[in-house]
Design an enzyme around this catalytic site. Sequence first.
Site, PDB file in Angstrom:
ATOM      1  N   LYS A   1     -44.121   4.355   5.017  1.00 33.28           N
ATOM      2  CA  LYS A   1     -44.024   5.172   6.237  1.00 33.28           C
ATOM      3  C   LYS A   1     -42.647   5.813   6.217  1.00 33.28           C
ATOM      4  O   LYS A   1     -41.645   5.188   6.566  1.00 33.28           O
ATOM      5  CB  LYS A   1     -44.186   4.271   7.469  1.00 33.28           C
TER       6      LYS A   1
ATOM      7  N   GLU B   1     -21.289   1.950  14.925  1.00 33.34           N
ATOM      8  CA  GLU B   1     -21.695   2.846  13.837  1.00 33.34           C
ATOM      9  C   GLU B   1     -21.930   4.236  14.435  1.00 33.34           C
ATOM     10  O   GLU B   1     -22.801   4.407  15.286  1.00 33.34           O
ATOM     11  CB  GLU B   1     -22.985   2.331  13.190  1.00 33.34           C
TER      12      GLU B   1
HETATM   13  P1  NAD Z   1     -34.472   4.125  12.785  1.00 37.53           P
HETATM   14  O1  NAD Z   1     -34.385   2.656  12.851  1.00 37.53           O
HETATM   15  O2  NAD Z   1     -34.573   4.888  14.045  1.00 37.53           O
HETATM   16  O3  NAD Z   1     -35.710   4.597  11.891  1.00 37.53           O
HETATM   17  C1  NAD Z   1     -35.958   4.077  10.603  1.00 37.53           C
HETATM   18  C2  NAD Z   1     -37.448   4.071  10.352  1.00 37.53           C
HETATM   19  O4  NAD Z   1     -38.069   3.194  11.287  1.00 37.53           O
HETATM   20  C3  NAD Z   1     -38.123   5.428  10.523  1.00 37.53           C
HETATM   21  O5  NAD Z   1     -39.130   5.572   9.533  1.00 37.53           O
HETATM   22  C4  NAD Z   1     -38.771   5.311  11.888  1.00 37.53           C
HETATM   23  O6  NAD Z   1     -39.905   6.127  12.042  1.00 37.53           O
HETATM   24  C5  NAD Z   1     -39.165   3.843  11.904  1.00 37.53           C
HETATM   25  N1  NAD Z   1     -39.351   3.303  13.246  1.00 37.53           N
HETATM   26  C6  NAD Z   1     -38.762   3.680  14.404  1.00 37.53           C
HETATM   27  N2  NAD Z   1     -39.222   2.951  15.437  1.00 37.53           N
HETATM   28  C7  NAD Z   1     -40.125   2.075  14.930  1.00 37.53           C
HETATM   29  C8  NAD Z   1     -40.930   1.038  15.487  1.00 37.53           C
HETATM   30  N3  NAD Z   1     -40.913   0.765  16.791  1.00 37.53           N
HETATM   31  N4  NAD Z   1     -41.719   0.325  14.655  1.00 37.53           N
HETATM   32  C9  NAD Z   1     -41.748   0.577  13.330  1.00 37.53           C
HETATM   33  N5  NAD Z   1     -41.018   1.551  12.752  1.00 37.53           N
HETATM   34  C10 NAD Z   1     -40.208   2.287  13.534  1.00 37.53           C
HETATM   35  O7  NAD Z   1     -33.190   4.516  11.955  1.00 37.53           O
HETATM   36  P2  NAD Z   1     -32.673   5.952  11.618  1.00 37.53           P
HETATM   37  O8  NAD Z   1     -31.970   6.520  12.802  1.00 37.53           O
HETATM   38  O9  NAD Z   1     -33.777   6.732  11.024  1.00 37.53           O
HETATM   39  O10 NAD Z   1     -31.631   5.615  10.439  1.00 37.53           O
HETATM   40  C11 NAD Z   1     -30.316   5.366  10.697  1.00 37.53           C
HETATM   41  C12 NAD Z   1     -29.987   3.889  10.603  1.00 37.53           C
HETATM   42  O11 NAD Z   1     -30.420   3.355   9.361  1.00 37.53           O
HETATM   43  C13 NAD Z   1     -28.503   3.641  10.628  1.00 37.53           C
HETATM   44  O12 NAD Z   1     -28.215   2.547  11.450  1.00 37.53           O
HETATM   45  C14 NAD Z   1     -28.160   3.304   9.179  1.00 37.53           C
HETATM   46  O13 NAD Z   1     -27.034   2.534   9.002  1.00 37.53           O
HETATM   47  C15 NAD Z   1     -29.393   2.609   8.743  1.00 37.53           C
HETATM   48  N6  NAD Z   1     -29.513   2.667   7.289  1.00 37.53           N
HETATM   49  C16 NAD Z   1     -29.316   1.516   6.578  1.00 37.53           C
HETATM   50  C17 NAD Z   1     -29.379   1.532   5.184  1.00 37.53           C
HETATM   51  C18 NAD Z   1     -29.165   0.285   4.395  1.00 37.53           C
HETATM   52  O14 NAD Z   1     -29.557   0.240   3.257  1.00 37.53           O
HETATM   53  N7  NAD Z   1     -28.568  -0.749   4.943  1.00 37.53           N
HETATM   54  C19 NAD Z   1     -29.679   2.724   4.518  1.00 37.53           C
HETATM   55  C20 NAD Z   1     -29.882   3.872   5.272  1.00 37.53           C
HETATM   56  C21 NAD Z   1     -29.806   3.819   6.667  1.00 37.53           C
END
Ligand code: NAD
Length: 485
Positions: free
Chosen positions: A179, A387
């Site tokens: 996804k 962050e």
């Molecule tokens: P997010 O958590 O909003 O979204 C990530 C994914 O989760 C997306 O595909 C989104 O559609 C999905 N998602 C959102 N709500 C959901 C739910 N209720 N149930 C299931 N899936 C759901 O994060 P973002 O804003 O897209 O990304 C930024 C964050 O990701 C930052 O905090 C960053 O640090 C982190 N990040 C971490 C790494 C790592 O490897 N540690 C790498 C990249 C990004």
Amino acid sequence: MNTSMPFDTTQVFVGGHWRRGDSGQTLPLANPSDGSELTRIARGSAADIDAAVAAARTVLAGAWGALTAAERGRVLVKMSARVLEQADELARLEALDVGKPLKQARADAVALARYLEFYGGAADKVMGETIPFANGYLALTLREPHGVTAHIVPWNYPMQIIGRSVGAALAMGNACVLKPAEEACLTALAFARIAGECGLPAGALNVVPGLGEEAGAALSSHPGIHHISFTGSVAVGSLIQAAAAKNAVPVTLELGGKSPQVVFADADLDAALPFLVNAGIQNAGQTCSAASRILVERPVFDEVVRRMAERYRALKIGPALEDLDVGPVISARQREIVMGYLEVVKTGGLAVAAAAPMPPSLPRGGYYVPPTLVADVKPDHRIAQEEIFGPVQAVIPFDGEAEALAIANGTPFGLVAGVWTRDGSRALRMAKRLHAGQVFVNNYGAGGGVELPFGGVKHSGHGREKGFEALYGFSSLKTVAIKHD
Ligand code: NAD
């Protein structure tokens, strides 16, 4: 179909077939460089997720489950070669979709190819053990795939995260349901096309774009999955862990960070400087391992700030396809968040050491924010604790090793840390005492390090991806005890 796109972007990929999502609805995908609608994507639903999980289960019992580890590896290596052949096109899609400068997007395509090469080569090298046990027994362990693995990825590095997560899961013989993020998912779709062309059996990779709270939630709570790999925010990560708990499935959480680079007065500053700035502004600061805190020992504090500020003032900002230093952030919402932090800097009277100039020619609708270096930040200030996920770095002075450690370890996160020093013993002490999943000494990031296990401690998550370690995470260990006497 949007004719400026190389393929129909409005479909889901389930069981080897491209089709409209069950809801028939689509979502707009924005071009962050100018705010226009780039194309539309499928609004995947719980029904699409059901179908994807069913297709994954079917192929595990059939064509995919029947392959040897070496045969699986060969498919991945073929996919790697195809990704490299298409690297320019993949980079263009990623640049348009994420807003990252073309060169950075191309590096991501090359990294995706490298992950597939690495995991393709590793597929038949994951071995169990024999265990000296009681007389009359042969005891051994087998590494087996979990089964159906769920992969929920963010928008900041789609290709790299798909490579490390789906690549490792497929190598171990799992069947994947991916996804991608609703803000950026074009390369996930392109990747599925490559998988199909390279002979990955239908159903071994399924891609269902859609909203997090719809397709994402349906996937993470699906009773037919056996493992979840999630990369994203801490808030959603804990929802995912709760969903996984209901079905008692293992989960890998790769979450956020507030990673420090610690610069001691004896460091080689010429070597450190490019890393200090690049690790803050790469991908417009939207990197989980961004070095958003720069800790500098007091005798060299002014010099480091001055030299970083010079670099900031020289940064070139513009649309992704112009391939400058910094592109836009992903969305209007993300821009608002970052600008909110810059307002905190302003109203809090913090010292802005430099802000990169914003050229007047920037497309009006684009989501641009000025890369900003903030000096002399108190370690407990919001700017040094939260962050931001934008091109904003906080520089914090310290006196001596103990204070450096206390500040470096003094946030809820623990993803990556960097140490710059010529003192070997200090480097070792720091490496042992820093709370982080990865520590880099006299470098930062090791150029991506496909081979290096990666993940966090504390709020940065748990479980490890990348490197050989990921193959253990994507497999389950079975112990067999055979009585022969
Ligand atoms: P997010 O958590 O909003 O979204 C990530 C994914 O989760 C997306 O595909 C989104 O559609 C999905 N998602 C959102 N709500 C959901 C739910 N209720 N149930 C299931 N899936 C759901 O994060 P973002 O804003 O897209 O990304 C930024 C964050 O990701 C930052 O905090 C960053 O640090 C982190 N990040 C971490 C790494 C790592 O490897 N540690 C790498 C990249 C990004």
